[in-house]
Enzyme design. Structure first.
Site, PDB file in Angstrom:
ATOM      1  N   SER A  51      18.747 -68.279-125.586  1.00  0.00           N
ATOM      2  CA  SER A  51      18.906 -70.008-125.336  1.00  0.00           C
ATOM      3  C   SER A  51      18.123 -70.562-126.207  1.00  0.00           C
ATOM      4  CB  SER A  51      19.302 -70.652-123.584  1.00  0.00           C
ATOM      5  OG  SER A  51      20.033 -69.531-123.086  1.00  0.00           O
ATOM      6  N   MET A  61      10.000 -72.649-130.885  1.00  0.00           N
ATOM      7  CA  MET A  61      11.622 -74.028-130.709  1.00  0.00           C
ATOM      8  C   MET A  61      11.703 -75.140-131.786  1.00  0.00           C
ATOM      9  SD  MET A  61      12.362 -76.468-127.218  1.00  0.00           S
ATOM     10  CE  MET A  61      13.909 -76.873-126.786  1.00  0.00           C
ATOM     11  N   CYS A 100      16.248 -74.495-138.254  1.00  0.00           N
ATOM     12  CA  CYS A 100      16.223 -74.905-137.147  1.00  0.00           C
ATOM     13  C   CYS A 100      16.389 -76.554-137.093  1.00  0.00           C
ATOM     14  CB  CYS A 100      15.891 -74.537-136.241  1.00  0.00           C
ATOM     15  SG  CYS A 100      15.368 -73.128-135.796  1.00  0.00           S
ATOM     16  N   GLY A 134      10.339 -69.055-137.657  1.00  0.00           N
ATOM     17  CA  GLY A 134       8.783 -68.928-138.612  1.00  0.00           C
ATOM     18  C   GLY A 134       7.698 -68.487-139.655  1.00  0.00           C
ATOM     19  N   TYR A 176      22.129 -66.819-144.849  1.00  0.00           N
ATOM     20  CA  TYR A 176      21.456 -66.816-143.601  1.00  0.00           C
ATOM     21  C   TYR A 176      22.346 -67.951-143.207  1.00  0.00           C
ATOM     22  CZ  TYR A 176      17.780 -66.957-140.529  1.00  0.00           C
ATOM     23  OH  TYR A 176      16.737 -66.807-139.637  1.00  0.00           O
ATOM     24  N   ARG A 177      22.365 -68.508-141.911  1.00  0.00           N
ATOM     25  CA  ARG A 177      22.608 -69.393-140.789  1.00  0.00           C
ATOM     26  C   ARG A 177      21.934 -69.056-139.565  1.00  0.00           C
ATOM     27  NH1 ARG A 177      29.711 -68.831-140.068  1.00  0.00           N
ATOM     28  NH2 ARG A 177      29.184 -66.661-138.910  1.00  0.00           N
ATOM     29  N   GLY A 178      22.206 -70.795-139.216  1.00  0.00           N
ATOM     30  CA  GLY A 178      21.403 -70.840-137.409  1.00  0.00           C
ATOM     31  C   GLY A 178      22.185 -70.372-136.884  1.00  0.00           C
ATOM     32  N   ARG A 209      34.370 -66.510-128.341  1.00  0.00           N
ATOM     33  CA  ARG A 209      33.808 -65.978-126.919  1.00  0.00           C
ATOM     34  C   ARG A 209      34.549 -66.743-125.477  1.00  0.00           C
ATOM     35  NH1 ARG A 209      27.053 -67.724-127.203  1.00  0.00           N
ATOM     36  NH2 ARG A 209      27.946 -68.674-129.192  1.00  0.00           N
ATOM     37  N   GLN A 233      22.733 -77.277-133.904  1.00  0.00           N
ATOM     38  CA  GLN A 233      20.919 -78.051-134.255  1.00  0.00           C
ATOM     39  C   GLN A 233      20.654 -77.080-135.302  1.00  0.00           C
ATOM     40  OE1 GLN A 233      19.264 -77.564-130.375  1.00  0.00           O
ATOM     41  NE2 GLN A 233      20.662 -78.656-129.449  1.00  0.00           N
TER      42      GLN A 233
HETATM   43  N1  LIG Z   1      14.881 -70.774-130.932  1.00  0.00           N
HETATM   44  C1  LIG Z   1      15.342 -72.497-131.097  1.00  0.00           C
HETATM   45  O1  LIG Z   1      14.816 -73.413-131.362  1.00  0.00           O
HETATM   46  C2  LIG Z   1      17.154 -72.624-131.051  1.00  0.00           C
HETATM   47  C3  LIG Z   1      17.696 -71.644-131.066  1.00  0.00           C
HETATM   48  N2  LIG Z   1      18.762 -71.667-131.270  1.00  0.00           N
HETATM   49  C4  LIG Z   1      20.010 -70.627-131.471  1.00  0.00           C
HETATM   50  O2  LIG Z   1      21.486 -71.107-130.996  1.00  0.00           O
HETATM   51  C5  LIG Z   1      21.978 -70.548-130.470  1.00  0.00           C
HETATM   52  C6  LIG Z   1      22.374 -71.360-129.332  1.00  0.00           C
HETATM   53  O3  LIG Z   1      21.432 -71.694-128.496  1.00  0.00           O
HETATM   54  P1  LIG Z   1      21.817 -72.909-127.404  1.00  0.00           P
HETATM   55  O4  LIG Z   1      22.564 -73.730-127.674  1.00  0.00           O
HETATM   56  O5  LIG Z   1      20.564 -72.778-126.639  1.00  0.00           O
HETATM   57  O6  LIG Z   1      23.113 -71.726-126.329  1.00  0.00           O
HETATM   58  P2  LIG Z   1      23.092 -71.718-124.753  1.00  0.00           P
HETATM   59  O7  LIG Z   1      24.278 -70.571-124.852  1.00  0.00           O
HETATM   60  O8  LIG Z   1      22.032 -71.115-123.798  1.00  0.00           O
HETATM   61  O9  LIG Z   1      23.013 -73.202-124.516  1.00  0.00           O
HETATM   62  C7  LIG Z   1      23.977 -74.144-124.522  1.00  0.00           C
HETATM   63  C8  LIG Z   1      24.683 -74.828-123.640  1.00  0.00           C
HETATM   64  O10 LIG Z   1      24.988 -74.559-122.494  1.00  0.00           O
HETATM   65  C9  LIG Z   1      24.332 -74.232-121.580  1.00  0.00           C
HETATM   66  N3  LIG Z   1      24.956 -73.174-120.206  1.00  0.00           N
HETATM   67  C10 LIG Z   1      24.039 -72.003-120.232  1.00  0.00           C
HETATM   68  N4  LIG Z   1      24.803 -71.569-119.694  1.00  0.00           N
HETATM   69  C11 LIG Z   1      24.964 -71.530-118.576  1.00  0.00           C
HETATM   70  C12 LIG Z   1      26.249 -71.579-117.547  1.00  0.00           C
HETATM   71  N5  LIG Z   1      26.128 -70.375-117.311  1.00  0.00           N
HETATM   72  N6  LIG Z   1      26.249 -73.080-117.078  1.00  0.00           N
HETATM   73  C13 LIG Z   1      26.908 -73.954-117.502  1.00  0.00           C
HETATM   74  N7  LIG Z   1      26.421 -74.147-118.662  1.00  0.00           N
HETATM   75  C14 LIG Z   1      24.995 -73.269-119.713  1.00  0.00           C
HETATM   76  C15 LIG Z   1      22.750 -75.252-121.534  1.00  0.00           C
HETATM   77  O11 LIG Z   1      22.319 -75.483-120.769  1.00  0.00           O
HETATM   78  C16 LIG Z   1      23.562 -75.834-122.758  1.00  0.00           C
HETATM   79  O12 LIG Z   1      23.408 -76.851-122.929  1.00  0.00           O
HETATM   80  C17 LIG Z   1      20.879 -69.316-129.894  1.00  0.00           C
HETATM   81  O13 LIG Z   1      21.655 -68.305-130.564  1.00  0.00           O
HETATM   82  C18 LIG Z   1      20.020 -69.550-129.693  1.00  0.00           C
HETATM   83  O14 LIG Z   1      19.290 -68.724-130.457  1.00  0.00           O
HETATM   84  C19 LIG Z   1      19.521 -73.204-131.038  1.00  0.00           C
HETATM   85  C20 LIG Z   1      18.262 -74.089-131.281  1.00  0.00           C
HETATM   86  C21 LIG Z   1      16.701 -73.718-131.519  1.00  0.00           C
HETATM   87  O1  LIG Z   2      17.478 -75.063-133.836  1.00  0.00           O
HETATM   88  C1  LIG Z   2      17.839 -73.639-133.826  1.00  0.00           C
HETATM   89  N1  LIG Z   2      18.873 -73.290-135.090  1.00  0.00           N
HETATM   90  C2  LIG Z   2      20.331 -72.716-134.339  1.00  0.00           C
HETATM   91  O2  LIG Z   2      21.366 -72.437-135.148  1.00  0.00           O
HETATM   92  C3  LIG Z   2      19.304 -71.268-134.665  1.00  0.00           C
HETATM   93  N2  LIG Z   2      19.344 -70.085-135.085  1.00  0.00           N
HETATM   94  C4  LIG Z   2      18.595 -68.992-134.803  1.00  0.00           C
HETATM   95  N3  LIG Z   2      17.417 -70.120-134.576  1.00  0.00           N
HETATM   96  C5  LIG Z   2      15.875 -69.995-134.131  1.00  0.00           C
HETATM   97  O3  LIG Z   2      15.156 -69.213-135.202  1.00  0.00           O
HETATM   98  C6  LIG Z   2      15.191 -68.179-135.061  1.00  0.00           C
HETATM   99  C7  LIG Z   2      14.891 -67.487-137.096  1.00  0.00           C
HETATM  100  O4  LIG Z   2      13.792 -68.302-137.493  1.00  0.00           O
HETATM  101  P1  LIG Z   2      13.652 -67.779-138.773  1.00  0.00           P
HETATM  102  O5  LIG Z   2      13.866 -67.556-139.755  1.00  0.00           O
HETATM  103  O6  LIG Z   2      12.078 -68.028-139.492  1.00  0.00           O
HETATM  104  O7  LIG Z   2      12.989 -66.534-139.258  1.00  0.00           O
HETATM  105  C8  LIG Z   2      15.646 -66.900-134.302  1.00  0.00           C
HETATM  106  O8  LIG Z   2      14.966 -66.028-134.093  1.00  0.00           O
HETATM  107  C9  LIG Z   2      16.022 -68.111-133.181  1.00  0.00           C
HETATM  108  O9  LIG Z   2      15.529 -68.309-132.434  1.00  0.00           O
HETATM  109  C10 LIG Z   2      17.945 -71.548-134.827  1.00  0.00           C
HETATM  110  N4  LIG Z   2      17.161 -72.210-133.795  1.00  0.00           N
HETATM  111  K   LIG Z   3      12.887 -75.295-137.965  1.00  0.00           K
END
Ligand SMILES: NC(=O)C1=CN([C@@H]2O[C@H](COP(=O)(O)OP(=O)(O)OC[C@H]3O[C@@H](n4cnc5c(N)ncnc54)[C@H](O)[C@@H]3O)[C@@H](O)[C@H]2O)C=CC1
Ligand SMILES: O=c1[nH]c(=O)c2[nH+]cn([C@@H]3O[C@H](COP(=O)(O)O)[C@@H](O)[C@H]3O)c2[nH]1
Ligand SMILES: [K+]
Length: 498
Positions: free
Chosen positions: A261, A311, A317, A352, A397-399, A413, A425
Site C-alpha cells: 500500500s 512515500m 510516483c 528513488g 515502466y509504469r507506476g 482483481r 498516483q
Molecule cells: N510507495 C509509494 O509512494 C506509492 C506506491 N503506490 C503503489 O500503488 C499501488 C496501489 O497503492 P494503494 O492505492 O495504496 O493501494 P491499496 O490497495 O492499499 O489502497 C487503495 C485504497 O483502498 C483502501 N483499502 C485497502 N484495504 C481496504 C479494505 N480492506 N477495505 C476497504 N478499503 C481498503 C485504502 O485505504 C485506499 O484508499 C501499490 O502497488 C503501491 O505500492 C501508490 C502510491 C504511492
Molecule cells: O506514488 C506512486 N505511484 C505509483 O503508481 C507507484 N508504483 C510504484 N510505486 C512505488 O515506487 C517504487 C519504485 O520506485 P523507483 O522507480 O524510484 O525505484 C515502488 O517500489 C513503489 O513503492 C509508486 N508510487
Molecule cells: K516522485
C-alpha cells in the site's frame, strides 16, 4: 578525539527539512580494509538473510519469474507483483521456485498435431517444445529447432511429422555449472531442463546462454530456501480476497509476503498483519509503505518482520503532488530505521534509487536493503519486450498507481469493477536498456563496496554502528555543491559506468 566536523545524522535530520539522497553527502571515514573485504550480507526481514541488499519491486513492469530468479541467483530477492489473477501470480512463483539457473527463455509449446506458422514463433526461444497437451503441463515428446524448421519443404505439416524425438535433456535441479558442463560435453546447441517429478520442461539452456553467463562476474551466494530452491517473495493487498490469494501464493512456495500500500499505517494493514501471523506463523510479513516513526511504531506493534519505507519518492510516483503527503527519502529512511532498529526490525528503503551512491546512502542511513523499480525495469530480466525509440532501446515502466496499471488490476482483481473513481498516483513511461541484471547488479554492488570502504564501514552492520554512535558525519549539499558533485564544465563527455 578528532575535531568536531560535519553533523551526526540525529542532528542533521531534526531541523525540519525533508531531505532526499541527493541533498545529503557522507563525509569519509578511515580505511583499514580492502574493497573486497566489504561484506554486504544483510537481513530482508527478521528471519530472512540475503547476501546482497537488493530487492526488486512488486510492479508489473519489474518482477515476474525471470526477475525473481535472477535476483535470487545473485543473492537478493524479487517480490512478484499482484496486478493479476491469483492463479497467474502463483504460477510466476512456482516457475521461479522450480528453476536453478538465472535464465529467462520464454518457452513455446505445441501439441503434436499443431504446425508452426512462421519463423516469428521462435522469437523468444531457439526451439519449440512438443508435449501432448501443447503446454508445459505434460511430458516432453519432442523438440523442433529453428534451423531445422527453416530447412523443411512442407512447413504446413504437423510438428509430429518432423519433431526430433530423442531429445537430450537434463534434470531441472542442475546448477549452472552442471548444466553448462553437460551441454558443452555433448556439443549441444540447446538443452531442455526437465522436472524430475513430472517430466515438465522447466527451462531451456542454450550454448549462447553458457557463453553469456560465463562472460559475467561470478554469481555470488544465491538466496535459497531450506530445500535449496530460490527465495521468492510476493505482494498482496489488504482486502478480503487477498486472504484467498495468499493461500495460493503460500501453496506455490512464497517465502515472504509484502503488504503493498502507499500508506501502510491503516487498520487494513494491521488486521492483515495479524491474520497472516496467525494463519502462517512461519511466513515473514513486510508492511508499509511508511515514512514516519509513528507509523513504524504501529506496524511494529502489530508484529511486522520488516518495514518498507518510501512515500512518493519513486521515479514514477506522483503521490506527493496529488496527495501532498510523503517525505524526502533520506529523512524517511533515517527516521523509520531509528525506531525499527530498537526492535530488530529491518528496513527496506523503497524508491528513488537511480545510482549506486543512493544505495550507499540508504544503507548508511539505517536501511538493511533497497527496493528498486526503475533501476531494474530496463534489464533483460524485467517483463516486456524492448522497443526502439529515437535510436535507443527502451522498455516500458509504469507506476502501479497509474491509470493504466489500475485499470488492468481492477479487471484482474475485481473482475471488471469499473464503478470506483480512479485518480492516478503514478505515470506510465519507459526506461533505457540496461542489459542483464547478472552484470548490472555485481558492478553496482562493487561500487557500493567502494563507497563503504570510503566511509570506513566493512559491512552494513558496521555502517549502522557508525550511524548510531554518531561517528558517521554528514552534511547537506547546497545546490552549487550538488552541481559540483556531478560532472561539470566539460564541452563533451561520455559517461560509461562499467
Ligand atoms: N510507495 C509509494 O509512494 C506509492 C506506491 N503506490 C503503489 O500503488 C499501488 C496501489 O497503492 P494503494 O492505492 O495504496 O493501494 P491499496 O490497495 O492499499 O489502497 C487503495 C485504497 O483502498 C483502501 N483499502 C485497502 N484495504 C481496504 C479494505 N480492506 N477495505 C476497504 N478499503 C481498503 C485504502 O485505504 C485506499 O484508499 C501499490 O502497488 C503501491 O505500492 C501508490 C502510491 C504511492
Ligand atoms: O506514488 C506512486 N505511484 C505509483 O503508481 C507507484 N508504483 C510504484 N510505486 C512505488 O515506487 C517504487 C519504485 O520506485 P523507483 O522507480 O524510484 O525505484 C515502488 O517500489 C513503489 O513503492 C509508486 N508510487
Ligand atoms: K516522485
Amino acid at each position: 578525539m578528532a575535531a568536531e566536523d560535519g553533523f551526526p545524522a540525529e542532528r542533521l535530520f531534526n531541523q525540519g527539512f525533508s531531505y532526499t539522497y541527493d541533498d545529503v553527502i557522507c563525509l569519509p571515514g578511515y580505511i583499514d580494509f580492502s574493497t573486497d573485504a566489504v561484506n554486504l550480507r544483510t537481513k530482508l526481514t527478521r528471519n530472512i538473510h540475503l547476501s546482497l541488499p537488493c530487492v526488486s519491486s512488486p510492479m508489473d513492469t519489474v518482477t515476474e519469474s525471470s526477475m525473481a530468479v535472477a535476483m535470487a541467483a545473485l543473492g537478493g530477492i524479487g517480490i512478484v507483483h499482484y496486478n493479476n489473477q491469483a492463479t497467474e501470480q502463483a504460477a510466476f512463483i512456482r516457475s521461479a521456485k522450480s528453476r536453478h539457473i538465472p535464465l529467462f527463455a520464454d518457452l513455446i509449446f505445441k501439441s503434436p498435431s499443431d504446425s508452426i506458422d512462421s519463423a516469428g514463433e521462435f522469437a523468444t526461444s531457439p526451439c519449440i517444445f512438443v508435449t501432448q497437451s501443447g503446454n508445459s503441463k505434460s511430458k516432453l515428446l519432442g523438440v523442433v529447432g529453428k534451423s531445422d524448421w527453416e530447412k523443411l519443404s512442407d512447413k504446413d505439416a504437423p510438428v509430429s511429422n518432423y519433431m526430433f524425438e530423442s531429445t537430450v535433456s537434463a534434470p531441472s535441479s542442475y546448477t549452472f555449472e552442471q548444466a553448462a558442463t553437460f551441454l558443452v560435453a555433448r556439443k549441444l546447441d540447446y538443452l531442455p531442463l526437465v522436472s524430475e517429478r513430472d517430466g515438465e520442461v522447466v527451462d531451456v539452456f542454450t550454448k549462447d546462454d553458457v557463453e553469456r553467463i560465463q562472460g559475467y562476474p561470478a554469481l555470488g551466494m544465491p538466496s535459497l530456501d531450506k530445500d535449496g530452491n530460490f527465495l521468492v517473495g510476493a505482494a498482496i493487498g489488504t482486502r478480503e480476497e487477498d486472504k484467498l490469494r495468499l493461500e495460493q501464493l503460500v501453496k506455490a512456495g512464497a517465502d515472504v509476503v509484502v503488504l503493498d500500500s502507499s500508506q501502510g499505517n491503516s487498520n487494513y494493514q494491521i488486521e492483515m498483519i495479524k491474520f497472516v501471523k496467525n494463519t502462517y506463523p512461519e511466513l515473514d510479513v513486510i508492511a508499509g509503505n511508511i515514512v514516519t516513526s509513528y507509523q513504524a511504531q504501529n506496524l511494529i506493534q502489530a508484529g511486522v518482520d520488516a518495514l518498507r519505507v518510501g512515500m512518493g519518492s519513486g521515479s514514477i510516483c506522483t503521490t506527493q503532488e496529488v496527495c501532498a503527503v510523503g517525505r524526502g527519502q533520506a529523512t524517511a529512511v533515517y527516521k523509520v530505521s531509528s525506531v525499527a532498529s530498537q526492535s530488530g526490525v529491518p528496513v527496506i528503503a523503497d524508491g528513488g534509487i537511480s545510482k549506486s551512491g543512493h544505495i550507499v546512502k540508504a544503507l548508511t542511513l539505517g536501511a538493511s536493503t533497497v527496493m528498486m523499480g526503475s533501476f531494474l525495469a530496463g534489464s533483460s530480466e524485467a517483463p516486456g519486450a524492448y522497443e526502439v525509440q529515437g535510436g535507443r532501446r527502451i522498455k516500458k515502466y509504469r507506476g502501479m498507481g497509474s491509470l493504466e496499471a489500475m485499470t488492468k488490476g481492477s479487471d484482474a482483481r475485481y473482475l471488471g469493477d469499473t464503478s470506483k473513481l480512479k485518480v492516478a498516483q503514478g505515470v506510465v513511461g519507459a526506461v533505457a536498456d540496461k542489459g542483464s541484471l547478472l552484470k548490472l547488479i555485481p558492478y553496482t554492488m562493487h561500487a557500493v563496496k567502494q563507497g563503504f570502504q570510503d566511509l570506513g564501514a566493512s559491512s552494513i552492520d558496521s555502517a549502522h554502528k557508525l550511524l548510531r554512535s554518531n561517528e558517521l558525519r554528514l552534511e547537506v549539499r547546497t545546490g552549487a555543491a550538488q552541481i559540483e558533485g556531478g560532472v561539470h564544465d566539460l564541452v563533451y563527455y561520455e559517461k560509461k559506468s562499467f
